[in-house]
Design a protein around this motif. Structure first.
Motif, PDB file in Angstrom:
ATOM      1  N   LEU A  36       2.386   1.676  -5.282  1.00 42.59           N
ATOM      2  CA  LEU A  36       1.961   1.185  -3.969  1.00 42.59           C
ATOM      3  C   LEU A  36       0.449   1.293  -3.852  1.00 42.59           C
ATOM      4  CD1 LEU A  36       4.575   2.921  -1.622  1.00 42.59           C
ATOM      5  CD2 LEU A  36       4.777   0.728  -2.815  1.00 42.59           C
ATOM      6  N   ARG A  37      -0.200   0.169  -3.658  1.00 42.26           N
ATOM      7  CA  ARG A  37      -1.635   0.189  -3.369  1.00 42.26           C
ATOM      8  C   ARG A  37      -1.790   0.290  -1.867  1.00 42.26           C
ATOM      9  NH1 ARG A  37      -6.870  -0.833  -6.122  1.00 42.26           N
ATOM     10  NH2 ARG A  37      -5.838   1.001  -6.932  1.00 42.26           N
ATOM     11  N   HIS A  38      -2.560   1.297  -1.417  1.00 43.14           N
ATOM     12  CA  HIS A  38      -2.688   1.512   0.021  1.00 43.14           C
ATOM     13  C   HIS A  38      -4.109   1.927   0.373  1.00 43.14           C
ATOM     14  CE1 HIS A  38      -1.755   5.419  -1.780  1.00 43.14           C
ATOM     15  NE2 HIS A  38      -2.380   5.978  -0.761  1.00 43.14           N
ATOM     16  N   ARG A  39      -4.428   1.776   1.625  1.00 40.22           N
ATOM     17  CA  ARG A  39      -5.756   2.117   2.115  1.00 40.22           C
ATOM     18  C   ARG A  39      -5.745   3.554   2.633  1.00 40.22           C
ATOM     19  NH1 ARG A  39      -6.174  -1.720   5.092  1.00 40.22           N
ATOM     20  NH2 ARG A  39      -7.458  -3.112   3.840  1.00 40.22           N
ATOM     21  N   ARG A  40      -6.749   4.320   2.196  1.00 40.43           N
ATOM     22  CA  ARG A  40      -6.904   5.684   2.679  1.00 40.43           C
ATOM     23  C   ARG A  40      -7.640   5.681   4.012  1.00 40.43           C
ATOM     24  NH1 ARG A  40      -8.910   8.083  -3.133  1.00 40.43           N
ATOM     25  NH2 ARG A  40      -6.916   8.899  -3.874  1.00 40.43           N
ATOM     26  N   ASP A  41      -7.688   6.873   4.646  1.00 42.08           N
ATOM     27  CA  ASP A  41      -8.355   6.979   5.946  1.00 42.08           C
ATOM     28  C   ASP A  41      -9.842   6.656   5.872  1.00 42.08           C
ATOM     29  OD1 ASP A  41      -5.980   7.693   7.099  1.00 42.08           O
ATOM     30  OD2 ASP A  41      -6.361   9.861   6.988  1.00 42.08           O
ATOM     31  N   ASP A  42     -10.463   6.902   4.682  1.00 44.12           N
ATOM     32  CA  ASP A  42     -11.893   6.629   4.553  1.00 44.12           C
ATOM     33  C   ASP A  42     -12.195   5.178   4.187  1.00 44.12           C
ATOM     34  OD1 ASP A  42     -11.098   6.471   1.937  1.00 44.12           O
ATOM     35  OD2 ASP A  42     -12.360   8.116   1.218  1.00 44.12           O
ATOM     36  N   GLY A  43     -11.151   4.342   4.118  1.00 43.31           N
ATOM     37  CA  GLY A  43     -11.344   2.932   3.801  1.00 43.31           C
ATOM     38  C   GLY A  43     -11.203   2.594   2.332  1.00 43.31           C
ATOM     39  N   SER A  44     -11.177   3.598   1.458  1.00 47.49           N
ATOM     40  CA  SER A  44     -10.995   3.340   0.034  1.00 47.49           C
ATOM     41  C   SER A  44      -9.522   3.060  -0.248  1.00 47.49           C
ATOM     42  CB  SER A  44     -11.470   4.538  -0.790  1.00 47.49           C
ATOM     43  OG  SER A  44     -10.686   5.679  -0.509  1.00 47.49           O
ATOM     44  N   ALA A  45      -9.252   2.576  -1.461  1.00 44.76           N
ATOM     45  CA  ALA A  45      -7.887   2.258  -1.854  1.00 44.76           C
ATOM     46  C   ALA A  45      -7.420   3.210  -2.938  1.00 44.76           C
ATOM     47  CB  ALA A  45      -7.791   0.817  -2.347  1.00 44.76           C
ATOM     48  N   ALA A  46      -6.112   3.430  -2.981  1.00 49.50           N
ATOM     49  CA  ALA A  46      -5.533   4.308  -3.996  1.00 49.50           C
ATOM     50  C   ALA A  46      -4.152   3.792  -4.354  1.00 49.50           C
ATOM     51  CB  ALA A  46      -5.450   5.742  -3.486  1.00 49.50           C
ATOM     52  N   ASP A  47      -3.617   4.262  -5.488  1.00 47.36           N
ATOM     53  CA  ASP A  47      -2.283   3.896  -5.938  1.00 47.36           C
ATOM     54  C   ASP A  47      -1.379   5.118  -5.873  1.00 47.36           C
ATOM     55  OD1 ASP A  47      -3.053   1.325  -6.521  1.00 47.36           O
ATOM     56  OD2 ASP A  47      -3.493   1.746  -8.623  1.00 47.36           O
ATOM     57  N   ALA A  48      -0.165   4.943  -5.405  1.00 49.29           N
ATOM     58  CA  ALA A  48       0.869   5.978  -5.470  1.00 49.29           C
ATOM     59  C   ALA A  48       1.936   5.480  -6.425  1.00 49.29           C
ATOM     60  CB  ALA A  48       1.449   6.243  -4.085  1.00 49.29           C
ATOM     61  N   LEU A  49       2.120   6.182  -7.536  1.00 47.31           N
ATOM     62  CA  LEU A  49       3.044   5.768  -8.580  1.00 47.31           C
ATOM     63  C   LEU A  49       4.151   6.808  -8.721  1.00 47.31           C
ATOM     64  CD1 LEU A  49       3.908   4.044 -11.012  1.00 47.31           C
ATOM     65  CD2 LEU A  49       2.249   5.307 -12.401  1.00 47.31           C
ATOM     66  N   GLY A  50       5.415   6.379  -8.600  1.00 46.10           N
ATOM     67  CA  GLY A  50       6.518   7.300  -8.761  1.00 46.10           C
ATOM     68  C   GLY A  50       7.790   6.746  -8.152  1.00 46.10           C
ATOM     69  N   GLU A  51       8.717   7.647  -7.846  1.00 44.80           N
ATOM     70  CA  GLU A  51      10.015   7.243  -7.290  1.00 44.80           C
ATOM     71  C   GLU A  51       9.908   7.055  -5.787  1.00 44.80           C
ATOM     72  OE1 GLU A  51      14.583   8.947  -6.722  1.00 44.80           O
ATOM     73  OE2 GLU A  51      13.059  10.145  -7.766  1.00 44.80           O
ATOM     74  N   LEU A  52      10.394   5.928  -5.302  1.00 45.77           N
ATOM     75  CA  LEU A  52      10.401   5.663  -3.870  1.00 45.77           C
ATOM     76  C   LEU A  52      11.558   6.434  -3.238  1.00 45.77           C
ATOM     77  CD1 LEU A  52       9.074   4.047  -1.585  1.00 45.77           C
ATOM     78  CD2 LEU A  52      10.716   2.218  -2.037  1.00 45.77           C
ATOM     79  N   LEU A  53      11.238   7.397  -2.369  1.00 47.08           N
ATOM     80  CA  LEU A  53      12.253   8.251  -1.753  1.00 47.08           C
ATOM     81  C   LEU A  53      12.782   7.680  -0.451  1.00 47.08           C
ATOM     82  CD1 LEU A  53      10.579  11.752  -2.278  1.00 47.08           C
ATOM     83  CD2 LEU A  53      12.286  10.629  -3.722  1.00 47.08           C
ATOM     84  N   ALA A  54      11.920   7.012   0.307  1.00 45.50           N
ATOM     85  CA  ALA A  54      12.332   6.488   1.607  1.00 45.50           C
ATOM     86  C   ALA A  54      11.482   5.272   1.941  1.00 45.50           C
ATOM     87  CB  ALA A  54      12.193   7.561   2.694  1.00 45.50           C
ATOM     88  N   ALA A  55      12.086   4.353   2.710  1.00 47.52           N
ATOM     89  CA  ALA A  55      11.365   3.156   3.134  1.00 47.52           C
ATOM     90  C   ALA A  55      11.965   2.679   4.448  1.00 47.52           C
ATOM     91  CB  ALA A  55      11.460   2.065   2.071  1.00 47.52           C
TER      92      ALA A  55
END
Length: 358
Positions: A36-55
């Motif tokens: 998941l590519r997502h925006r952090r609170d400071d405006g930068s972007a990061a990736d979360a890689l792993g098992e999706l637990l909830a959606a």
């Protein structure tokens, strides 16, 4: 070796603000392995890689290697399912591998052949080395075994050797890992030099691994927009990214040392035409040496050093190297974590003894 190495995403190394993923909402179901590519609170972007637990309509929760990460739907830039991680490597044989069974003196001689000085004079088992002052490894007396003469004569010979070359007198003292340079269990030569006022400099760890246990390029993704280039010689682009101990351009003496192994590979990561990370791999006697790893401060924590290590390891496998070694400052916790995470373990240590000033 430069510090500040590490991951740049929430789950695994290899993140970067330029990465792009196809948005596939139907794949974002609990139990899937996703990025998941997502925006952090400071405006930068990061990736979360792993098992999706909830959606749900508000958030997604991913179990990454560093713990659970919650991504708000409003901050989701892109996401998709990804293949499972590579299968774990086969367990090691109970019998000691070559990189673990090799002795300290033998490994020190292997390492010396991967970083050759311009001059070497023998003094019993000691090797007096000089290379115009470029690096301590190439400009120190390697104290292996006995110098064949009383210590005061050996010290005088070392002082005279370096004085003739306008270099500081320096002795490299290998010893068991976990032994304090000034402790009671330190080698006799270290204790005797200490009594003469020679100071401790740059405590260093020597790490080893089986080449086949190191990750390959296919296991370590690059951030989008980056590419890797490898050459057999240190060309101008590679040199532009290398600054020994933060210094300026590599002097001619340094160029000769960098290209002194039986064979070597100089790998670099390039982004937008600029070199942002470099590493050197040296080859000889069935060993791969890793050295000169440096990542530009602006590009640290993006997995670039880990990718370069994988590139160098791939070159080692191509040249049928069986074992690998590297030398890292004992105080560089970040670099140690990188290498130990890749499969390296501590073999032994060494430190320098430096003659006191006039």
């Amino acid at each position: 070796m430069s510090g500040g190495l590490g991951a740049g995403v929430d789950g695994e190394p290899g993140g970067g603000l330029r990465a792009r993923h196809v948005l596939r909402p139907h794949e974002l179901v609990p139990g899937a392995r996703v990025v998941l590519r997502h925006r952090r609170d400071d405006g930068s972007a990061a990736d979360a890689l792993g098992e999706l637990l909830a959606a749900d309509s508000e958030r997604l929760v991913v179990r990454t290697r560093r713990g659970e990460v919650t991504v708000r739907r409003a901050d989701l830039l892109a996401g998709k399912a990804v293949p499972p991680p590579p299968a774990p490597r086969a367990p090691r044989r109970s019998r000691a591998a070559p990189h673990e069974a090799v002795g300290v003196e033998e490994l020190e001689l292997v390492a010396a052949a991967h970083w050759r000085p311009h001059e070497v004079e023998r003094l019993g088992g000691w090797r007096l080395r000089a290379a115009g002052g470029f690096t301590g490894r190439a400009n120190s007396a390697l104290a292996l075994g006995s110098p064949g003469v009383p210590l005061h004569e050996a010290v005088a010979a070392v002082e005279a050797f370096y004085a003739r070359r306008g270099l500081p007198a320096r002795v490299a003292v290998p010893h068991a890992a976990g032994t304090a340079p000034d402790g009671p269990d330190a080698p006799e030569v270290a204790r005797e030099l200490a009594a003469l006022g020679w100071a401790v400099d740059t405590p260093t760890l020597v790490l080893t691994a089986a080449v086949d246990d190191l990750p390959g390029p296919g296991e370590v993704p690059l951030p989008a927009g980056c590419s890797v280039v490898s050459t057999a010689e240190p060309d101008e682009q590679w040199l532009a990214g290398y600054h020994h101990r933060g210094g300026p351009a590599v002097p001619p003496a340094g160029l000769r040392v960098l290209a002194s192994a039986d064979a070597q590979v100089f790998a670099r990561v390039v982004e937008d035409g600029a070199v942002v990370a470099v590493a050197r791999g040296s080859l000889g006697a069935g060993w791969l040496g890793v050295s000169a790893v440096e990542v530009a401060p602006s590009h640290r924590r993006r997995g670039l050093a880990r990718r370069l290590l994988a590139e160098v390891a791939g070159s080692g496998r191509a040249h049928r190297a069986v074992s690998a070694f590297l030398q890292v400052a004992a105080e560089d916790a970040g670099a140690r974590a990188l290498y130990e995470g890749a499969g390296f373990g501590v073999h032994h240590a060494y430190h320098y003894r430096v003659r006191p000033g006039p």
